[in-house]
Scaffold this active site. Structure first.
Site, PDB file in Angstrom:
ATOM      1  CD  GLU A 178      -2.533   1.002   2.810  1.00 21.76           C
ATOM      2  OE1 GLU A 178      -3.446   1.807   3.037  1.00 21.76           O
ATOM      3  OE2 GLU A 178      -2.225   0.076   3.587  1.00 21.76           O
ATOM      4  CE  LYS A 232      -6.420   1.581   3.087  1.00 22.01           C
ATOM      5  NZ  LYS A 232      -5.739   2.042   4.327  1.00 22.01           N
ATOM      6  CB  CYS A 264      -4.424  -2.126   4.100  1.00 21.39           C
ATOM      7  SG  CYS A 264      -3.615  -2.382   5.714  1.00 21.39           S
TER       8      CYS A 264
END
Length: 587
Positions: free
Chosen positions: A44, A126, A162
């Site tokens: 990330e 995300k 994540c």
């Protein structure tokens, strides 16, 4: 079943170093290509470094990140790596929501770029934005709404970032319905004790829910107060561990997988509000080859893991802030001794300068233990007696009692800072532990000065455990134990008045640390702690010390987070507050 060799790159990035980070991606892509990988995944925000904090709100930085990603795509193709699918985290923005009231300035997104044949094929942001503990991502990012599914060598690979793995719903919940054969998650998940066990359980559960294999790649290295431990892994669709990378090591980890063939679902699927964004990059499976045996790296012991976190955090803070050397005051006590041992492991003993400041209250062993430490580790030891300096101050400002004790501590700090300033670029390391920070048992502008504090999240009882572990580890390797045994065994003292001991001001550490763990780390009330059998007066006394010391902690240097709740990013309480915990039962 089609075969797919994937590369998971545990990289140590530096926030803001777009050129350096991109160069590292290119280097890893060369290695992955040479190793026969069809897909390379990096963590990330690997292109920008993580966390970028308020840099995300600077339009110039967002634009630079987007330009760096586009330039990286071209460089990969120009160097013959265009067929390798590279997935790298970066910072982009949502043009649809730009500068709307109530949204982060510039509408930045924590995104992944899918690079193939010289172009960014697609991006995805995300979906779940963490806003707890060390995370404050509602402040910085807009959430994504898509689940990319990439057909690579005849296999459908779904992509998530994540926190999307940690929370129910969102992109991960759509993976099973999308029919993906592999769920790939790119991560910047900070280290804390026992998190490797939690991650494995999480990955296994999500793989079972998604009905497919799961590949997890994580960042490694230190960034300010956060430490990243890598611990990348691959689990099978039943949650079984297939491969696992080493902890705290920068490495390219390649894994061979047998995966279901691509399903060929239509492009416009929407599942629970998540749009499935499909891209066919290479439809034909790779010709069959002999797969390599998977690698499952052994886990570090608890103490080895913590030590690696302290060393990694200290090393990278020094390196990434451009320092050459570190200075620290050495009293012969266990805290400064352990800090020196961490520093020697982190930056090399030749770059560690310890300063002994004997005073009229110093014991003989404070000097001899410090000399023993220097002989064992090879650090440079300098001695600057402070009695004449303290006397000069007292002539000008006659004070006594606690003020005189604090004056001595501040004179020491002036010496450390002056010597460090004269050897620029270098920094002073603060040597305080978590128990001292919690209770305010430190002198502001004295032993609390410095640029970094390696053991600020380590309770005193754990300080002793780590010292014994480090010596035992050295002996196991046939090396000299770095920490003098006497420094471990003697009663701790600040040596600011005759016969002073820490227990004059604090409860015994084996009791204090348990109470602090309950109040600080677990946020338990005084009534709950007393109900566990602790003395009411002791609990109220400890809580008063903790609450009154908040202003000191706000001014303490950063240091590596190793616990579930570290002072600083994790625990933020008002300084001016009239709330007081009382030990009577809750009503």
């Amino acid at each position: 079943m089609p075969q797919l060799r994937i590369g998971l790159a545990q990289t140590n990035t530096t926030v803001g170093d777009l050129d350096g980070n991109a160069g590292r991606v290119l280097e890893l892509a060369r290695q992955a290509h040479a190793d026969g990988a069809a897909l390379l995944a990096l963590p990330e925000m690997a292109l920008t470094g993580y966390p970028v904090e308020d840099l995300a709100l600077r339009t110039s930085f967002v634009v630079a990140s987007e330009q760096a990603a586009a330039a990286l795509a071209k460089r990969l193709a120009d160097t013959g790596l265009g067929e390798l699918v590279v997935i790298v985290g970066f910072l982009d923005h949502s043009a649809e929501s730009a500068n709307r009231v109530g949204l982060p300035k510039g509408s930045p997104r924590d995104a992944a770029a899918v690079i193939h044949r010289g172009a960014i094929v697609t991006t995805s942001a995300k979906h779940h934005l963490p806003n707890y503990g060390v995370f404050d991502e509602f402040r910085y990012f807009l959430p994504g709404t898509t689940l990319p599914v990439l057909t690579i060598a005849g296999v459908d690979v779904a992509l998530a970032i994540c926190e999307d793995l940690w929370q129910d719903g969102g992109p991960v919940a759509a993976v099973r319905a999308a029919g993906a054969g592999l769920l790939l998650t790119i991560n910047a998940s900070p280290y804390e004790r026992d998190k490797d066990d939690t991650r494995l359980e999480l990955c296994a559960r999500r793989a079972r829910e998604a009905g497919c294999a799961l590949a997890y790649v994580n960042q490694v290295g230190g960034q300010d107060e956060l430490v990243f431990d890598g611990d990348s892994m691959v689990v099978g669709p039943g949650g079984e561990l297939l491969a696992r990378a080493p902890q705290f090591e920068e490495t390219l980890f390649t894994v061979d997988l047998d995966l279901p063939a691509a399903t060929g679902h239509p492009n416009d699927t929407e599942i629970d509000g998540i749009r499935v964004d499909r891209h066919v990059l290479s439809a034909e499976p790779i010709p069959a080859y002999d797969a390599r045996a998977p690698q499952i790296s052994a886990r570090l012991s608890d103490h080895a893991e913590i030590w690696a976190a302290l060393v990694t955090g200290t090393r990278d803070y020094v390196r990434k802030t451009g320092q050459r050397k570190v200075y620290l005051g050495l009293s012969g006590g266990i805290d400064s001794t352990l800090t020196a041992a961490v520093a020697c492991d982190a930056v090399g003993a030749e770059n560690v300068i310890g300063i002994s400041n004997p005073s009229r209250y110093s014991t003989d062993h404070s000097v001899t233990d410090t000399e023993d430490l220097a002989a064992r580790t090879g650090l440079e030891l300098r001695s600057v007696p402070i009695a004449p300096l303290v006397a000069a101050y007292l002539d000008a400002v006659p004070v006594g009692g606690l003020a005189e004790e604090n004056l001595q501590a501040r004179v020491r700090a002036v010496v450390w800072m002056a010597m460090s300033n004269d050897d620029n670029p270098s920094i002073v390391l603060a040597c305080g532990n978590k128990s001292e920070l919690a209770t305010g048992y430190s002198t502001l502008y004295g032993d609390a000065v410095g640029g970094y504090a390696p053991i600020k999240d380590i309770p005193k009882t754990l300080v002793w455990e780590l010292a014994r572990w480090r010596n035992a580890e050295a002996e196991r390797r046939g090396e000299t134990a770095p920490i003098p045994v006497h420094a471990i065994e003697k009663p701790p003292s600040a040596e600011l008045r005759p016969g002073q001991l820490d227990t004059d001001s604090l409860p015994p550490y084996d009791v204090l640390d348990v109470v602090l763990a309950q109040y600080v780390d677990r946020d338990r009330s005084s009534a709950e702690i007393v109900a566990d059998g602790f003395d009411r007066g002791l609990v109220e006394r400890v809580i008063r010390m903790v609450d009154r010391a908040e202003y000191k902690r706000r001014q303490y240097p950063p240091g590596p987070k190793v616990s579930g709740k570290a002072f600083g990013r994790d625990r933020r309480l008002p300084i001016a507050s009239r709330w007081q915990e009382r030990a009577q039962p809750d009503r």
